[in-house]
Design an enzyme around this catalytic site. Structure first.
Site, PDB file in Angstrom:
ATOM      1  CG  ASP A  21      29.647  48.329  32.583  1.00  0.00           C
ATOM      2  OD1 ASP A  21      28.758  48.403  32.974  1.00  0.00           O
ATOM      3  OD2 ASP A  21      30.017  47.707  31.515  1.00  0.00           O
ATOM      4  N   GLY A  22      32.784  50.834  35.274  1.00  0.00           N
ATOM      5  CA  GLY A  22      33.744  51.153  36.312  1.00  0.00           C
ATOM      6  C   GLY A  22      33.191  51.568  37.512  1.00  0.00           C
TER       7      GLY A  22
ATOM      8  CG  ASN B 182      35.123  43.303  34.814  1.00  0.00           C
ATOM      9  OD1 ASN B 182      33.901  42.817  34.741  1.00  0.00           O
ATOM     10  ND2 ASN B 182      35.386  44.445  34.141  1.00  0.00           N
ATOM     11  CG  ASP B 183      39.592  41.574  33.792  1.00  0.00           C
ATOM     12  OD1 ASP B 183      40.436  42.476  34.161  1.00  0.00           O
ATOM     13  OD2 ASP B 183      39.147  41.867  32.572  1.00  0.00           O
TER      14      ASP B 183
ATOM     15  CG  ASP C 121      51.090  41.359  23.254  1.00  0.00           C
ATOM     16  OD1 ASP C 121      52.481  40.870  23.382  1.00  0.00           O
ATOM     17  OD2 ASP C 121      50.518  42.101  22.350  1.00  0.00           O
TER      18      ASP C 121
ATOM     19  CB  ALA D 178      48.448  39.548  21.178  1.00  0.00           C
TER      20      ALA D 178
END
Length: 291
Positions: free
Chosen positions: A67-68, A136-137, A166, A201
Site C-alpha cells: 500500500d505504501g 490517505n490522511d 494524541d 486516543a
C-alpha cells in the site's frame, strides 16, 4: 497502451514482477519506464526517467509492492491521465488489484479496455505558503513527552468542536482503513466523496469523529494549551505546528485513478485485510428467525 511506467517497492524483491511487465511489453510493442534510482539496482531493459517524467509519459502506472508503494504511485499519477494498477508483492495489499501471477493477464485486459477506473480523492493541506497532498490522511500528532494535542475543528467556516488527543486525523475514504480506522473511525467506501476527522486516543469529553462533505470547508487550529505538533502526510512528517497555527484541508476529488478489473469489491478487500470474519463468533446453528 504504448508506455507502461513501473513504481517499485524500495526493499521487496520485484524481479519476477518486473520480468512479467517487460515480457508483456516486448510481446505487445510497448515501452517500459522506471524511475532511475529504482531500476538502477535491477539489470533490466526498462528506460530510466525522473519521477516527474514517469507520471507525465506513462499510459499506465504499475505499482509493484504494497500500500505504501501504491500511495507513492498515486502521488505520481496526481493530475496526470495515467491510472494506477496495484500489484501485490508478498503481503495482502489493500489497494492492490492483482498478484504477480495475474500481472500479464491484467495488462492484456487493460490493453483490451476490459477494465474500469476508480477515482480517488486527495486532500491538500495548506500550511501558510506550503501545500502538501495526501491520498490517505493528514494527521496532527503530539510529540512524545510534550503536551496533548489540543485542536479546534472549523467546519463550513465555523468552530464545531475541539479535541484533546494524541493526534487528530483527517482521512480520505481511501485512508479510512489506515490510521483513522486504528483510531476508531469508520470504514468508508472510496466511492464516497467526504473527509473524516477522527481523534486518536482522545482525552476530551467529546470523543466522536466527524464526516464532512467535500463541499464544506475544513480547517484545524492548534489551540493555546497544545504542545508542539508534527504534521504527518501519508505517514511522513511534512511540517510542524505550534499553538496559534492553523491548517486548511482542501479535498480534491478525482485527483488520481485506480484500475479495477472487477475481480473483488471494496468490501471483500476490506473484509480480508481487516480480518473482519474473525471479529465475532457466530454459533454454528445460528439462523435468521423469520416472522
Amino acid at each position: 497502451m504504448h508506455v507502461v511506467g513501473m513504481v517499485l517497492h524500495p526493499a521487496r524483491d520485484s524481479a519476477e514482477a518486473v520480468t512479467a511487465v517487460l515480457g508483456w511489453a516486448q510481446r505487445n510493442g510497448a515501452q517500459v519506464l522506471g524511475i532511475d534510482a529504482e531500476i538502477s539496482r535491477l539489470n533490466c531493459a526498462a528506460i530510466g526517467v525522473s519521477a516527474t517524467e514517469l507520471g507525465q509519459r506513462s499510459d499506465l502506472l504499475v505499482s509493484l509492492g504494497g500500500d505504501g508503494t501504491m500511495l507513492r504511485a498515486l502521488r505520481l499519477a496526481d493530475r496526470q491521465s495515467a491510472p494506477v494498477l496495484g500489484v501485490n508483492l508478498g503481503k495482502l495489499g489493500f489497494l492492490a488489484e492483482v498478484d504477480v501471477p495475474e500481472l500479464a493477464g491484467a495488462l492484456t485486459a487493460i490493453d483490451d479496455q476490459q477494465f474500469t477506473i476508480e477515482p480517488r480523492l486527495a486532500v491538500d493541506a495548506v500550511l501558510g505558503g506550503q501545500v502538501v497532498t495526501a491520498f490517505n490522511d493528514v494527521a496532527l500528532v503530539r510529540f512524545p513527552g510534550h503536551a496533548t494535542a489540543a485542536v479546534g475543528v472549523r467546519a463550513a467556516g465555523h468552530p464545531f468542536v475541539s479535541y484533546a488527543a494524541d493526534a487528530v486525523v483527517v482521512a480520505t475514504p481511501t485512508g479510512s482503513t489506515a490510521y483513522s480506522f486504528s483510531a476508531g473511525g469508520p470504514i468508508v467506501s472510496p466511492a464516497v466523496e467526504a473527509l473524516l476527522v477522527t481523534p486518536a486516543a482522545p482525552h476530551s469529553a467529546y470523543n466522536r469523529g466527524l464526516v464532512l462533505s467535500i463541499d464544506d470547508s475544513l480547517a484545524l487550529d492548534v489551540l493555546p494549551p497544545s504542545g508542539r505538533l508534527a504534521v504527518e502526510v501519508d505517514g511522513q512528517v511534512a511540517a510542524h505546528m505550534e499553538p496559534g497555527d492553523s491548517v486548511e484541508l482542501r479535498p480534491r476529488p478525482g485527483a488520481a485513478h485506480v484500475v479495477r478489473l472487477g475481480r473483488t469489491t471494496f468490501y471483500e478487500r476490506a473484509r480480508r485485510k481487516l480480518r473482519l470474519t474473525d471479529s465475532a463468533e457466530v454459533p454454528a446453528g445460528w439462523a435468521r428467525h423469520e416472522d
